[in-house]
Scaffold this motif. Structure first.
Motif, PDB file in Angstrom:
ATOM      1  N   ASP A  64      30.069  63.637  48.197  1.00  0.00           N
ATOM      2  CA  ASP A  64      29.946  63.783  46.895  1.00  0.00           C
ATOM      3  C   ASP A  64      30.464  62.033  46.758  1.00  0.00           C
ATOM      4  OD1 ASP A  64      29.510  64.351  45.110  1.00  0.00           O
ATOM      5  OD2 ASP A  64      32.063  64.691  43.609  1.00  0.00           O
ATOM      6  N   ARG A 110      31.104  59.396  43.192  1.00  0.00           N
ATOM      7  CA  ARG A 110      31.604  60.121  41.840  1.00  0.00           C
ATOM      8  C   ARG A 110      32.446  58.500  41.026  1.00  0.00           C
ATOM      9  NH1 ARG A 110      29.843  64.272  41.060  1.00  0.00           N
ATOM     10  NH2 ARG A 110      30.703  66.011  40.442  1.00  0.00           N
ATOM     11  N   PRO A 155      37.229  64.001  38.929  1.00  0.00           N
ATOM     12  CA  PRO A 155      37.127  64.222  39.804  1.00  0.00           C
ATOM     13  C   PRO A 155      35.390  64.270  41.266  1.00  0.00           C
ATOM     14  CG  PRO A 155      37.868  65.511  37.775  1.00  0.00           C
ATOM     15  CD  PRO A 155      37.175  64.084  37.178  1.00  0.00           C
ATOM     16  N   PHE A 156      36.390  64.714  41.931  1.00  0.00           N
ATOM     17  CA  PHE A 156      34.835  64.847  43.132  1.00  0.00           C
ATOM     18  C   PHE A 156      34.534  65.985  43.381  1.00  0.00           C
ATOM     19  CE2 PHE A 156      36.485  60.389  44.048  1.00  0.00           C
ATOM     20  CZ  PHE A 156      35.114  60.072  44.363  1.00  0.00           C
ATOM     21  N   HIS A 157      33.286  65.841  43.323  1.00  0.00           N
ATOM     22  CA  HIS A 157      33.043  67.888  43.594  1.00  0.00           C
ATOM     23  C   HIS A 157      32.616  67.825  44.717  1.00  0.00           C
ATOM     24  CE1 HIS A 157      31.571  72.005  42.490  1.00  0.00           C
ATOM     25  NE2 HIS A 157      30.751  71.601  43.572  1.00  0.00           N
ATOM     26  N   HIS A 158      33.206  69.515  46.009  1.00  0.00           N
ATOM     27  CA  HIS A 158      32.554  69.461  46.921  1.00  0.00           C
ATOM     28  C   HIS A 158      32.092  71.115  47.978  1.00  0.00           C
ATOM     29  CE1 HIS A 158      34.010  65.358  48.695  1.00  0.00           C
ATOM     30  NE2 HIS A 158      35.317  66.120  48.113  1.00  0.00           N
ATOM     31  N   SER A 202      32.898  76.576  46.588  1.00  0.00           N
ATOM     32  CA  SER A 202      33.447  74.894  46.007  1.00  0.00           C
ATOM     33  C   SER A 202      34.528  74.397  45.288  1.00  0.00           C
ATOM     34  CB  SER A 202      31.834  74.964  45.385  1.00  0.00           C
ATOM     35  OG  SER A 202      32.464  75.643  44.638  1.00  0.00           O
ATOM     36  N   THR A 203      35.106  73.587  45.851  1.00  0.00           N
ATOM     37  CA  THR A 203      36.028  72.679  44.879  1.00  0.00           C
ATOM     38  C   THR A 203      36.320  71.497  44.351  1.00  0.00           C
ATOM     39  OG1 THR A 203      38.219  72.596  45.463  1.00  0.00           O
ATOM     40  CG2 THR A 203      37.122  71.952  47.001  1.00  0.00           C
ATOM     41  N   GLN A 204      36.935  71.073  43.090  1.00  0.00           N
ATOM     42  CA  GLN A 204      36.480  69.815  42.803  1.00  0.00           C
ATOM     43  C   GLN A 204      38.239  69.295  43.136  1.00  0.00           C
ATOM     44  OE1 GLN A 204      36.614  68.898  38.933  1.00  0.00           O
ATOM     45  NE2 GLN A 204      34.766  70.957  38.711  1.00  0.00           N
ATOM     46  N   HIS A 205      38.720  68.142  42.864  1.00  0.00           N
ATOM     47  CA  HIS A 205      39.861  67.617  44.023  1.00  0.00           C
ATOM     48  C   HIS A 205      39.792  66.258  42.997  1.00  0.00           C
ATOM     49  CE1 HIS A 205      38.494  64.197  46.772  1.00  0.00           C
ATOM     50  NE2 HIS A 205      37.562  65.374  47.321  1.00  0.00           N
ATOM     51  N   LYS A 263      40.020  74.690  40.872  1.00  0.00           N
ATOM     52  CA  LYS A 263      38.727  75.260  40.153  1.00  0.00           C
ATOM     53  C   LYS A 263      38.298  75.654  41.760  1.00  0.00           C
ATOM     54  CE  LYS A 263      36.842  72.950  35.984  1.00  0.00           C
ATOM     55  NZ  LYS A 263      35.904  72.470  35.412  1.00  0.00           N
ATOM     56  N   GLU A 264      38.589  76.077  43.190  1.00  0.00           N
ATOM     57  CA  GLU A 264      38.362  76.962  43.920  1.00  0.00           C
ATOM     58  C   GLU A 264      37.685  77.309  43.784  1.00  0.00           C
ATOM     59  OE1 GLU A 264      41.528  76.413  42.620  1.00  0.00           O
ATOM     60  OE2 GLU A 264      42.408  75.595  44.560  1.00  0.00           O
TER      61      GLU A 264
END
Length: 208
Positions: free
Chosen positions: A56, A58, A80-83, A99-102, A137-138
């Motif tokens: 991703d 950003r 936040p990165f989204h994967h 998916s998750t954000q971090h 946001k997992e």
């Protein structure tokens, strides 16, 4: 002759230190970075599911304060990165998706080289520090409650600045971040996801 020699030495010294970044300087770098996870992201559910995490890009921003000439302390922050990630069976069949954000703030100590005659007056630098990554946001396609633990690990940094004004430069850099997270599904530990990415970026740098 002695006077001429002293003048020559002084001139050379002045030339080789003219580009040093003095202690007390601040710099801000605004740009974008791509988080590129390693190819093998581990297995879950007792090794029955292989994990594949995508990349991703950003916007990012960093601030650096020089505690000594050419030595700075830098903090990197980002949107936040989204994967997205796939969970595949042993034969490669996709079983689940998620998916998750971090957020991966990273604090580094860096050394900026000068005294070198390089094309376009390029100024390389290296750094080492610590990365803290928090996940949120997992989600998983099975509808279960997925939780990824926060991660703390070593981070390395290399790059170079190409000055185009006395206090402005274009930056190209790469970082390695040791990011590993323990995964829990519906309260049960299902294994570790090893992201440990290379992070590639470009930025505009301004010194103050």
């Amino acid at each position: 002759m002695k006077l001429q020699s002293l003048v020559l030495v002084a001139a050379v010294f002045t030339m080789t230190t003219a580009f040093a970044i003095p202690a007390g300087t601040w710099s801000v770098a605004a740009g974008a970075h791509m988080v590129d996870p390693k190819s093998d992201n581990g297995t879950l559910a007792d090794g029955t599911l292989a994990v594949k995490v995508d990349d991703d890009i950003r916007p990012t921003i960093s601030g650096e304060y020089f505690i000594a000439n050419n030595v700075g302390v830098e903090l990197l922050a980002a949107i936040p990165f989204h994967h997205d990630f796939d969970l595949n069976s042993a034969d490669g069949t996709q079983v689940l998706t998620g998916s998750t954000q971090h957020l991966p703030p990273t604090l580094s100590v860096q050394y900026h080289f000068d005294n070198y005659s390089m094309p376009m007056n390029i100024k390389p630098f290296i750094g080492v520090g610590v990365n803290y990554t928090t996940f949120f946001k997992e989600r998983i396609s099975s509808g279960g409650d997925l939780d990824l633990d926060d991660s703390v690990g070593v981070a390395g940094h290399v790059g170079f600045d190409i000055p185009f004004a006395p206090t402005e430069a274009f930056r190209i850099d790469a970082r390695y971040m040791d990011i590993k997270t323990d995964a829990t599904l519906d309260g049960s530990d299902i294994g570790e996801i090893d992201i440990s990415p290379w992070v590639y970026g470009v930025a505009f740098v301004k010194q103050f």
